[in-house]
Design an enzyme around this catalytic site. Structure first.
Site, PDB file in Angstrom:
ATOM      1  N   CYS A  73     -10.468  -2.347   2.675  1.00  0.00           N
ATOM      2  CA  CYS A  73     -10.551  -2.302   1.207  1.00  0.00           C
ATOM      3  C   CYS A  73     -11.879  -2.847   0.658  1.00  0.00           C
ATOM      4  O   CYS A  73     -12.485  -2.255  -0.233  1.00  0.00           O
ATOM      5  CB  CYS A  73      -9.380  -3.048   0.593  1.00  0.00           C
ATOM      6  SG  CYS A  73      -8.950  -4.567   1.435  1.00  0.00           S
ATOM      7  N   GLN A 122     -11.239 -11.909  -2.951  1.00  0.00           N
ATOM      8  CA  GLN A 122     -10.208 -10.911  -2.676  1.00  0.00           C
ATOM      9  C   GLN A 122      -8.800 -11.325  -3.113  1.00  0.00           C
ATOM     10  O   GLN A 122      -8.363 -12.449  -2.879  1.00  0.00           O
ATOM     11  CB  GLN A 122     -10.232 -10.568  -1.173  1.00  0.00           C
ATOM     12  CG  GLN A 122     -11.554  -9.924  -0.768  1.00  0.00           C
ATOM     13  CD  GLN A 122     -11.638  -9.518   0.686  1.00  0.00           C
ATOM     14  OE1 GLN A 122     -12.656  -9.755   1.333  1.00  0.00           O
ATOM     15  NE2 GLN A 122     -10.621  -8.881   1.237  1.00  0.00           N
ATOM     16  N   VAL A 157       0.840  -1.210   0.000  1.00  0.00           N
ATOM     17  CA  VAL A 157       0.000   0.000   0.000  1.00  0.00           C
ATOM     18  C   VAL A 157       0.873   1.258   0.000  1.00  0.00           C
ATOM     19  O   VAL A 157       0.617   2.210  -0.735  1.00  0.00           O
ATOM     20  CB  VAL A 157      -0.946   0.012   1.225  1.00  0.00           C
ATOM     21  CG1 VAL A 157      -1.722   1.316   1.297  1.00  0.00           C
ATOM     22  CG2 VAL A 157      -1.916  -1.160   1.171  1.00  0.00           C
ATOM     23  N   HIS A 175     -10.138  -6.637  -5.835  1.00  0.00           N
ATOM     24  CA  HIS A 175     -11.155  -7.433  -5.155  1.00  0.00           C
ATOM     25  C   HIS A 175     -12.443  -7.378  -5.986  1.00  0.00           C
ATOM     26  O   HIS A 175     -12.823  -6.317  -6.500  1.00  0.00           O
ATOM     27  CB  HIS A 175     -11.477  -6.844  -3.770  1.00  0.00           C
ATOM     28  CG  HIS A 175     -10.357  -6.929  -2.786  1.00  0.00           C
ATOM     29  ND1 HIS A 175      -9.230  -7.694  -2.969  1.00  0.00           N
ATOM     30  CD2 HIS A 175     -10.213  -6.342  -1.562  1.00  0.00           C
ATOM     31  CE1 HIS A 175      -8.431  -7.572  -1.913  1.00  0.00           C
ATOM     32  NE2 HIS A 175      -9.001  -6.749  -1.048  1.00  0.00           N
TER      33      HIS A 175
HETATM   34  N1  LIG Z   1      -3.057  -4.400   0.995  1.00  0.00           N
HETATM   35  C1  LIG Z   1      -4.259  -3.851   0.981  1.00  0.00           C
HETATM   36  O1  LIG Z   1      -5.041  -3.978   0.007  1.00  0.00           O
HETATM   37  C2  LIG Z   1      -4.725  -3.046   2.160  1.00  0.00           C
HETATM   38  C3  LIG Z   1      -5.936  -2.380   2.039  1.00  0.00           C
HETATM   39  C4  LIG Z   1      -6.390  -1.615   3.099  1.00  0.00           C
HETATM   40  C5  LIG Z   1      -5.629  -1.542   4.235  1.00  0.00           C
HETATM   41  N2  LIG Z   1      -4.444  -2.209   4.326  1.00  0.00           N
HETATM   42  C6  LIG Z   1      -3.673  -2.045   5.574  1.00  0.00           C
HETATM   43  O2  LIG Z   1      -2.483  -1.329   5.282  1.00  0.00           O
HETATM   44  C7  LIG Z   1      -1.427  -1.757   6.137  1.00  0.00           C
HETATM   45  C8  LIG Z   1      -0.224  -2.185   5.306  1.00  0.00           C
HETATM   46  O3  LIG Z   1      -0.605  -3.201   4.425  1.00  0.00           O
HETATM   47  P1  LIG Z   1       0.321  -3.689   3.214  1.00  0.00           P
HETATM   48  O4  LIG Z   1      -0.571  -4.588   2.445  1.00  0.00           O
HETATM   49  O5  LIG Z   1       0.998  -2.567   2.521  1.00  0.00           O
HETATM   50  O6  LIG Z   1       1.419  -4.564   4.008  1.00  0.00           O
HETATM   51  P2  LIG Z   1       2.952  -4.881   3.633  1.00  0.00           P
HETATM   52  O7  LIG Z   1       3.145  -4.979   2.173  1.00  0.00           O
HETATM   53  O8  LIG Z   1       3.311  -6.064   4.457  1.00  0.00           O
HETATM   54  O9  LIG Z   1       3.764  -3.593   4.154  1.00  0.00           O
HETATM   55  C9  LIG Z   1       3.915  -3.288   5.523  1.00  0.00           C
HETATM   56  C10 LIG Z   1       4.690  -2.009   5.692  1.00  0.00           C
HETATM   57  O10 LIG Z   1       4.810  -1.733   7.095  1.00  0.00           O
HETATM   58  C11 LIG Z   1       6.177  -1.531   7.424  1.00  0.00           C
HETATM   59  N3  LIG Z   1       6.487  -1.937   8.797  1.00  0.00           N
HETATM   60  C12 LIG Z   1       6.427  -3.174   9.332  1.00  0.00           C
HETATM   61  N4  LIG Z   1       6.852  -3.168  10.605  1.00  0.00           N
HETATM   62  C13 LIG Z   1       7.199  -1.874  10.884  1.00  0.00           C
HETATM   63  C14 LIG Z   1       7.728  -1.207  12.029  1.00  0.00           C
HETATM   64  N5  LIG Z   1       7.981  -1.866  13.146  1.00  0.00           N
HETATM   65  N6  LIG Z   1       7.958   0.120  11.945  1.00  0.00           N
HETATM   66  C15 LIG Z   1       7.703   0.796  10.794  1.00  0.00           C
HETATM   67  N7  LIG Z   1       7.230   0.226   9.672  1.00  0.00           N
HETATM   68  C16 LIG Z   1       6.974  -1.096   9.718  1.00  0.00           C
HETATM   69  C17 LIG Z   1       6.920  -2.397   6.422  1.00  0.00           C
HETATM   70  O11 LIG Z   1       8.273  -1.982   6.364  1.00  0.00           O
HETATM   71  P3  LIG Z   1       9.454  -3.015   5.904  1.00  0.00           P
HETATM   72  O12 LIG Z   1       9.365  -3.109   4.413  1.00  0.00           O
HETATM   73  O13 LIG Z   1      10.674  -2.318   6.360  1.00  0.00           O
HETATM   74  O14 LIG Z   1       9.187  -4.314   6.592  1.00  0.00           O
HETATM   75  C18 LIG Z   1       6.133  -2.079   5.155  1.00  0.00           C
HETATM   76  O15 LIG Z   1       6.512  -0.829   4.644  1.00  0.00           O
HETATM   77  C19 LIG Z   1      -2.038  -2.857   7.003  1.00  0.00           C
HETATM   78  O16 LIG Z   1      -2.478  -2.268   8.216  1.00  0.00           O
HETATM   79  C20 LIG Z   1      -3.209  -3.339   6.192  1.00  0.00           C
HETATM   80  O17 LIG Z   1      -4.217  -3.915   7.004  1.00  0.00           O
HETATM   81  C21 LIG Z   1      -3.970  -2.943   3.311  1.00  0.00           C
END
Ligand SMILES: NC(=O)c1ccc[n+]([C@@H]2O[C@H](COP(=O)([O-])OP(=O)(O)OC[C@H]3O[C@@H](n4cnc5c(N)ncnc54)[C@H](OP(=O)(O)O)[C@@H]3O)[C@@H](O)[C@H]2O)c1
Length: 339
Positions: free
Chosen positions: A133, A160, A19, A246
């Site tokens: 989402c 999804q 994201v 989705h």
């Molecule tokens: N994917 C979707 O469609 C979607 C839709 C709506 C909401 N969300 C929400 O958005 C959030 C992120 O989702 P994502 O899909 O982008 O996940 P992701 O690809 O796993 O990315 C997670 C991000 O968080 C960072 N992070 C992890 N631990 C951290 C820490 N201790 N301190 C600072 N940064 C940290 C990671 O950094 P590193 O790369 O350094 O590990 C990475 O940049 C979640 O809360 C999810 O529920 C996602």
């Protein structure tokens, strides 16, 4: 409240994730008035270089004073990080748009989809929540129908994409597919079962009532966004081996009768792209055509012949765009407009 300025200092927290990456792209593509962009992620990514408008920006790790001087922070680093850091950022005078589930149902925090309830932005206290989402793409379609004929009940089944789980799940689907096609053993790290060439009726944790957290998010968030607790909604959320977008099958029962043509007219007027109902054309929205797009696509609009006032439809949206990054940037755009 956001102070009126020509340009703003913006932060993306979780910038290296699925994201976060999309947020950086969306800010650039929509010419958001960024003065300076700060990027944060975990220690694993500290110093990593990301590009924004032809400039190279190093990824930082958050500290107590990191948010000083930042006007808007788009958070997308998971609920735990939002729980700890969003109040720190808000206390520094920064407006947080949080993409995690942490603050969505907090009565002190507005839960906003700009096309549906922009008025809720007026009462934020420093943190604004971006809905789940699968909820976002559903409520943009439900809202005009609800306003016109009052919705009594919704039955939704979702299909999804793995990108909804983040970058690790995208990698897992790719790896499992490659391994299976090469007759190798597969590994399951992200999901409990193989996701390649499979379908899992399970998103997020199971709750005591037999539903999953994702399903209950759709129920509760819809009521909060539409400001109507009387809408009855039941959801089944399913993970499918699709990278992006989705899809949702919606069955809507309304108080007053509405025909499929009236629904098409209503949704077209509200700027949603509607696929033609002409059966000979085989036209309906599909994930591979919607990936990377900003609109929510609606098709297969038809009467539910098993009840008096019922409509069925199929909706598809890019979960990383409208389901996450785009909605967050649209909230920031509204805040700028209101400043
Ligand atoms: N994917 C979707 O469609 C979607 C839709 C709506 C909401 N969300 C929400 O958005 C959030 C992120 O989702 P994502 O899909 O982008 O996940 P992701 O690809 O796993 O990315 C997670 C991000 O968080 C960072 N992070 C992890 N631990 C951290 C820490 N201790 N301190 C600072 N940064 C940290 C990671 O950094 P590193 O790369 O350094 O590990 C990475 O940049 C979640 O809360 C999810 O529920 C996602």
């Amino acid at each position: 409240m956001l102070k009126r300025k020509g340009t703003y200092v913006v932060a993306v927290v979780g910038a290296t994730g699925a994201v976060g990456n999309e947020m950086v792209k969306t800010l650039e593509q929509r010419f958001f008035p960024v003065d300076k962009l700060r990027l944060f992620a975990s220690e694993r990514s500290e110093g990593k270089i990301m590009e924004f408008r032809d400039t190279e920006i190093p990824v930082e790790v958050m500290k107590e004073d990191s948010f000083k001087g930042i006007d808007i922070a788009l958070f997308s680093a998971g609920a735990e990080r939002s729980k700890t850091w969003a109040p720190v950022a808000a206390k520094s005078g920064c407006v947080v748009v949080d993409n995690s589930s942490q603050w969505r149902m907090d009565p002190e925090v507005p839960l906003v989809v700009p096309e549906v309830n922009p008025y809720d932005l007026k009462w934020h206290k420093g943190i604004i929540a971006n809905p789940n989402c699968s909820t976002i793409q559903m409520v943009v379609v439900l809202k005009p129908v609800h306003d016109a004929v009052r919705i009594k009940r919704v039955v939704v089944t979702t299909f999804q994409a793995v990108s909804g789980t983040g970058q690790k799940a995208i990698d897992e689907l790719l790896q499992q597919t490659t391994d299976l096609l090469n007759f190798k053993e597969i590994k399951c790290n992200v999901y409990p079962y193989q996701i390649a060439f499979n379908v899992l009726p399970h998103i997020d944790k199971f709750l005591e009532n037999g539903y999953t957290k994702e399903e209950m998010k759709m129920v509760n968030e819809t009521k909060k966004i539409l400001g109507d607790n009387s809408i009855r909604l039941t959801a089944t959320t399913v993970r499918v081996p699709v990278f992006r977008c989705h899809s949702e099958s919606l069955n809507i029962e309304t108080e007053k009768k509405i025909t499929p043509d009236e629904v098409r007219a209503l949704l077209s007027a509200a700027l949603f792209v509607i696929d033609s109902a002409a059966p000979e054309k085989n036209l309906y929205p599909i994930p591979i055509n919607v990936a990377g797009r900003d609109e929510t696509y609606v098709g297969r609009i038809r009467e539910d012949e098993s009840m008096e006032n019922g409509i069925n439809m199929w909706i598809v949206a890019d979960n990383l765009r409208k389901g996450a990054a785009l909605n967050a940037v649209q909230i920031a755009e509204k805040l700028v407009e209101m400043a």
